[in-house]
Design a protein around this motif. Structure first.
Motif, PDB file in Angstrom:
ATOM      1  N   ASN A  50     -81.947 -49.579 -27.196  1.00 37.49           N
ATOM      2  CA  ASN A  50     -81.563 -49.610 -28.614  1.00 37.49           C
ATOM      3  C   ASN A  50     -82.732 -49.244 -29.513  1.00 37.49           C
ATOM      4  N   LYS A  51     -83.960 -49.346 -28.980  1.00 38.48           N
ATOM      5  CA  LYS A  51     -85.163 -49.092 -29.779  1.00 38.48           C
ATOM      6  C   LYS A  51     -85.836 -47.771 -29.429  1.00 38.48           C
ATOM      7  N   GLU A  52     -85.788 -47.379 -28.144  1.00 43.63           N
ATOM      8  CA  GLU A  52     -86.443 -46.151 -27.733  1.00 43.63           C
ATOM      9  C   GLU A  52     -85.719 -45.532 -26.546  1.00 43.63           C
ATOM     10  N   ILE A  53     -85.864 -44.198 -26.421  1.00 45.15           N
ATOM     11  CA  ILE A  53     -85.181 -43.455 -25.372  1.00 45.15           C
ATOM     12  C   ILE A  53     -86.205 -42.879 -24.399  1.00 45.15           C
ATOM     13  N   PRO A  54     -86.150 -43.280 -23.123  1.00 45.00           N
ATOM     14  CA  PRO A  54     -87.099 -42.757 -22.131  1.00 45.00           C
ATOM     15  C   PRO A  54     -86.672 -41.384 -21.622  1.00 45.00           C
ATOM     16  N   ASP A  55     -87.551 -40.738 -20.881  1.00 51.78           N
ATOM     17  CA  ASP A  55     -87.230 -39.444 -20.278  1.00 51.78           C
ATOM     18  C   ASP A  55     -86.454 -39.610 -18.979  1.00 51.78           C
ATOM     19  N   MET A  56     -86.573 -40.780 -18.357  1.00 51.13           N
ATOM     20  CA  MET A  56     -85.870 -41.041 -17.104  1.00 51.13           C
ATOM     21  C   MET A  56     -85.778 -42.539 -16.874  1.00 51.13           C
ATOM     22  N   ILE A  57     -84.768 -42.954 -16.086  1.00 51.81           N
ATOM     23  CA  ILE A  57     -84.569 -44.369 -15.768  1.00 51.81           C
ATOM     24  C   ILE A  57     -84.585 -44.548 -14.251  1.00 51.81           C
ATOM     25  N   ILE A  58     -85.370 -45.524 -13.788  1.00 51.83           N
ATOM     26  CA  ILE A  58     -85.378 -45.927 -12.382  1.00 51.83           C
ATOM     27  C   ILE A  58     -84.812 -47.341 -12.337  1.00 51.83           C
ATOM     28  N   CYS A  59     -83.717 -47.522 -11.617  1.00 54.54           N
ATOM     29  CA  CYS A  59     -82.962 -48.775 -11.755  1.00 54.54           C
ATOM     30  C   CYS A  59     -82.553 -49.364 -10.407  1.00 54.54           C
ATOM     31  N   ASP A  60     -82.807 -50.642 -10.245  1.00 54.60           N
ATOM     32  CA  ASP A  60     -82.307 -51.368  -9.085  1.00 54.60           C
ATOM     33  C   ASP A  60     -80.790 -51.507  -9.231  1.00 54.60           C
ATOM     34  N   VAL A  61     -80.093 -51.658  -8.106  1.00 52.99           N
ATOM     35  CA  VAL A  61     -78.638 -51.797  -8.154  1.00 52.99           C
ATOM     36  C   VAL A  61     -78.223 -53.256  -8.324  1.00 52.99           C
ATOM     37  N   MET A  62     -78.728 -54.133  -7.453  1.00 51.69           N
ATOM     38  CA  MET A  62     -78.312 -55.533  -7.490  1.00 51.69           C
ATOM     39  C   MET A  62     -79.282 -56.344  -8.338  1.00 51.69           C
ATOM     40  N   MET A  63     -78.818 -56.755  -9.528  1.00 51.86           N
ATOM     41  CA  MET A  63     -79.645 -57.531 -10.460  1.00 51.86           C
ATOM     42  C   MET A  63     -78.795 -58.582 -11.143  1.00 51.86           C
ATOM     43  N   PRO A  64     -79.401 -59.672 -11.627  1.00 48.18           N
ATOM     44  CA  PRO A  64     -78.651 -60.678 -12.400  1.00 48.18           C
ATOM     45  C   PRO A  64     -78.347 -60.153 -13.801  1.00 48.18           C
ATOM     46  N   VAL A  86     -81.030 -40.654 -13.989  1.00 50.48           N
ATOM     47  CA  VAL A  86     -81.102 -42.021 -13.453  1.00 50.48           C
ATOM     48  C   VAL A  86     -81.319 -41.971 -11.946  1.00 50.48           C
ATOM     49  N   LEU A  87     -82.306 -42.735 -11.485  1.00 52.46           N
ATOM     50  CA  LEU A  87     -82.582 -42.878 -10.055  1.00 52.46           C
ATOM     51  C   LEU A  87     -82.272 -44.316  -9.662  1.00 52.46           C
ATOM     52  N   PHE A  88     -81.345 -44.490  -8.723  1.00 50.55           N
ATOM     53  CA  PHE A  88     -80.994 -45.812  -8.232  1.00 50.55           C
ATOM     54  C   PHE A  88     -81.910 -46.212  -7.067  1.00 50.55           C
ATOM     55  N   LEU A  89     -82.387 -47.457  -7.084  1.00 50.38           N
ATOM     56  CA  LEU A  89     -83.087 -48.060  -5.955  1.00 50.38           C
ATOM     57  C   LEU A  89     -82.185 -49.147  -5.383  1.00 50.38           C
ATOM     58  N   SER A  90     -82.001 -49.153  -4.072  1.00 50.18           N
ATOM     59  CA  SER A  90     -81.109 -50.164  -3.486  1.00 50.18           C
ATOM     60  C   SER A  90     -81.514 -50.473  -2.055  1.00 50.18           C
ATOM     61  N   ALA A  91     -81.295 -51.721  -1.664  1.00 47.28           N
ATOM     62  CA  ALA A  91     -81.516 -52.123  -0.275  1.00 47.28           C
ATOM     63  C   ALA A  91     -80.335 -51.709   0.593  1.00 47.28           C
ATOM     64  N   LYS A  92     -79.236 -51.308  -0.032  1.00 50.46           N
ATOM     65  CA  LYS A  92     -78.031 -50.909   0.703  1.00 50.46           C
ATOM     66  C   LYS A  92     -78.075 -49.405   0.973  1.00 50.46           C
ATOM     67  N   GLY A  93     -78.067 -49.037   2.259  1.00 51.50           N
ATOM     68  CA  GLY A  93     -78.230 -47.633   2.598  1.00 51.50           C
ATOM     69  C   GLY A  93     -77.049 -47.007   3.304  1.00 51.50           C
ATOM     70  N   GLN A  94     -75.903 -47.704   3.338  1.00 48.16           N
ATOM     71  CA  GLN A  94     -74.723 -47.134   3.974  1.00 48.16           C
ATOM     72  C   GLN A  94     -74.173 -45.972   3.146  1.00 48.16           C
ATOM     73  N   SER A  95     -73.431 -45.107   3.819  1.00 50.71           N
ATOM     74  CA  SER A  95     -72.879 -43.925   3.149  1.00 50.71           C
ATOM     75  C   SER A  95     -72.029 -44.309   1.954  1.00 50.71           C
ATOM     76  N   GLN A  96     -71.188 -45.352   2.106  1.00 47.77           N
ATOM     77  CA  GLN A  96     -70.314 -45.740   0.997  1.00 47.77           C
ATOM     78  C   GLN A  96     -71.110 -46.289  -0.193  1.00 47.77           C
ATOM     79  N   ASP A  97     -72.277 -46.885   0.099  1.00 48.56           N
ATOM     80  CA  ASP A  97     -73.123 -47.386  -0.991  1.00 48.56           C
ATOM     81  C   ASP A  97     -73.702 -46.218  -1.788  1.00 48.56           C
ATOM     82  N   ARG A  98     -74.149 -45.185  -1.063  1.00 46.81           N
ATOM     83  CA  ARG A  98     -74.688 -43.996  -1.735  1.00 46.81           C
ATOM     84  C   ARG A  98     -73.617 -43.320  -2.580  1.00 46.81           C
ATOM     85  N   VAL A  99     -72.419 -43.196  -2.006  1.00 48.60           N
ATOM     86  CA  VAL A  99     -71.314 -42.548  -2.718  1.00 48.60           C
ATOM     87  C   VAL A  99     -70.983 -43.324  -3.993  1.00 48.60           C
TER      88      VAL A  99
END
Length: 215
Positions: A50-64, A86-99
């Motif tokens: 809401n305050k600033e716009i980055p050039d890219m986002i790196i984001c975990d999938v499972m968060m509170p 957006v780049l997703f980081l995740s501990a889940k590496g199954q094909s369905q998770d990637r999809v």
């Protein structure tokens, strides 16, 4: 000043609820010349956006609070942020998770643990691709006459959301399913916007939305 660059460093938004990962990745990216802003969940990240716009986002999938899926859906629905890679980081590496991650709106899906060099390579690749797309859009806008519409066109909030999705290439049926309304309702909104703008079809409507920064 030979050998230095005058360009501003690219700003990255890093979102993860693991403080150790945040520290390691932030240090590594800053060492490579990036400016890094951090958040520990999607809700905190939305406050930053809401305050600033980055050039890219790196984001975990499972968060509170707000997970990566919900976060990316929100930024893809917002014209201010829907272009950000957006780049997703995740501990889940199954094909369905990637999809699921990619279909939600992420551009890259990386599985933890990962090599820092690979992360940097993916970041650099995504930023270059985003730069090429922006240059391509600029060239198109320079060579193609801009769509002209009445200066006082005002869209309702629902029409704004519909035209953003039209500009993303979605069909009326797909938009209806996403917004949980009937296809006829979407067709009615599109017809209303065509009447307001004096445009002839959805293609012109999409071009106008992009050129006027509505999408």
């Amino acid at each position: 000043m030979t050998g230095t660059t005058l360009s501003e460093p690219k700003r990255l938004l890093l979102i993860d609820d693991d403080p150790n990962l945040i520290l390691l990745v932030k240090d590594y990216l800053e060492f490579r010349g990036y400016e890094v802003i951090t958040a520990d969940n999607g809700r905190s990240a939305m406050e930053i956006l809401n305050k600033e716009i980055p050039d890219m986002i790196i984001c975990d999938v499972m968060m509170p609070e707000m997970d990566g899926y919900s976060f990316v859906k929100q930024i893809r629905d917002d014209a201010r942020t829907n272009w950000i890679p957006v780049l997703f980081l995740s501990a889940k590496g199954q094909s369905q998770d990637r999809v699921k991650g990619l279909s939600t709106g992420a551009d890259v899906y990386m599985v933890k643990p990962f090599e820092p060099e690979e992360l940097v390579a993916q970041v650099e690749s995504s930023l270059k691709q985003a730069s090429r797309l922006m240059q391509q859009q600029t060239r198109r806008s320079d060579s193609t006459p801009k769509i002209k519409v009445p200066f006082d066109v005002e869209l309702t909030p629902t029409e704004m959301k519909v035209v953003q999705l039209v500009a993303r290439g979605m069909s009326n049926r797909e938009i209806a399913e996403m917004m949980n309304v009937s296809q006829r309702t979407i067709e009615s909104h599109v017809s209303s916007m065509l009447a307001k703008t004096s445009l002839h079809n959805r293609t012109e409507l999409a071009r106008w939305a992009i050129e006027s920064n509505k999408a």
